[in-house]
Design an enzyme around this catalytic site. Structure first.
Site, PDB file in Angstrom:
ATOM      1  N   SER A  40     -31.884  36.538  33.800  1.00 41.29           N
ATOM      2  CA  SER A  40     -30.826  36.748  32.814  1.00 41.29           C
ATOM      3  C   SER A  40     -30.409  35.495  32.072  1.00 41.29           C
ATOM      4  O   SER A  40     -29.887  35.567  30.953  1.00 41.29           O
ATOM      5  CB  SER A  40     -29.597  37.350  33.506  1.00 41.29           C
ATOM      6  OG  SER A  40     -29.207  36.563  34.624  1.00 41.29           O
ATOM      7  N   HIS A 246     -22.349  34.049  33.596  1.00 43.26           N
ATOM      8  CA  HIS A 246     -23.501  33.806  32.728  1.00 43.26           C
ATOM      9  C   HIS A 246     -23.045  33.011  31.502  1.00 43.26           C
ATOM     10  O   HIS A 246     -21.870  33.054  31.126  1.00 43.26           O
ATOM     11  CB  HIS A 246     -24.138  35.122  32.274  1.00 43.26           C
ATOM     12  CG  HIS A 246     -24.952  35.794  33.326  1.00 43.26           C
ATOM     13  ND1 HIS A 246     -24.403  36.640  34.263  1.00 43.26           N
ATOM     14  CD2 HIS A 246     -26.282  35.720  33.617  1.00 43.26           C
ATOM     15  CE1 HIS A 246     -25.354  37.082  35.069  1.00 43.26           C
ATOM     16  NE2 HIS A 246     -26.495  36.525  34.708  1.00 43.26           N
TER      17      HIS A 246
END
Length: 264
Positions: A40, A246
């Protein structure tokens, strides 16, 4: 001398000077195909602007691979990084894009192998003791099982694309210790998570070097932009939950892209 001949001569001299000084010529990496592999952090989860055909892989047009390809126009660009990918799933489902014409590869992998998401969930929901235990377990996996998994993946990448320049990128530290967060995790938890990130990056760097690949850390780029810094390039716990921990689009642009571009 005509204007055209003058500029042609000047350009030749500048290129010769650059070669003599060992200066990087960014466009040279785009002479062949570029393949972006990984998890990711390479697909761009957290950056938004996800490509409609990428589904749950959540490949973003604001991710560092997409931004680099847009700026450098490689002869081909295969963007196959996927949210949730492990070393084994990268090896089994992403390497089909590699070939003899591939000249540049980027990859992030390893965080999901050591249970990154579960560790952060424990830290957020289950208290300090559970958090520290989870971090300790993850560090054990980094030292004991991850090296061989990375080594196997890197061997497979080289086998599929023997002419490629392979750039392995690391992960940022999450927290500024002594920062301005007044709630959430304890400083002991934040320090343990940062230390685990350092261990993870060290393991990845060593295996990349063993494979003859280039490792590029993003720690320096993210310094001053961690959580609790006042100017974070990372999401904390957020909705949708998959964005949590993230990089934001600013982290892809200001953190990962320069770290990749500097060695690509």
């Amino acid at each position: 001398m005509s204007v055209r001949r003058f500029w042609a001569s000047a350009s030749t001299l500048l290129l010769a000077a650059a070669a003599a000084l060992g200066m990087a010529q960014p466009a040279s990496a785009a002479a062949g195909g570029y393949v972006a592999l990984g998890d990711s952090y390479s697909s761009g989860v957290g950056a938004g602007s996800y490509m409609s055909d990428s589904g749950d892989c959540r490949r973003s047009t604001k991710s560092y691979p997409y931004l680099w390809a847009a700026a450098n126009s490689p002869s081909s660009f295969a963007f196959v990084a996927c949210s949730g990918a492990t070393t084994s799933s990268v090896a089994s489902s992403q390497l089909g894009s590699l070939g003899s014409s591939t000249t540049l590869v980027s990859v992030t992998a390893g965080g999901n192998d050591v249970g990154f998401a579960d560790v952060m969930q424990d830290c957020v929901l289950s208290g300090e003791a559970a958090c520290l235990a989870g971090v300790s377990t993850a560090v054990g996996q980094m030292n004991n099982t991850l090296p061989s998994r990375l080594g196997s993946l890197y061997t497979s990448i080289h086998s599929k694309a023997p002419q490629a320049h392979v750039v392995v990128l690391g992960y940022p530290r999450f927290y500024k210790i002594g920062g301005n967060c007044i709630a959430g995790l304890t400083e002991k938890e934040r320090t343990a998570i940062n230390n685990a990130s350092d261990v993870l990056n060290g393991v990845i760097a060593k295996q990349a070097a063993n494979a003859g690949f280039t490792f590029s850390s993003v720690v320096d780029e993210f310094t001053g932009h961690e959580l609790c810094s006042g100017s974070p390039w990372l999401h904390s716990v957020t909705i949708p939950v998959y964005n949590s921990y993230h990089p934001r689009d600013s982290g892809q642009l200001g953190g990962y892209l320069p770290a990749f571009r500097s060695v690509a």
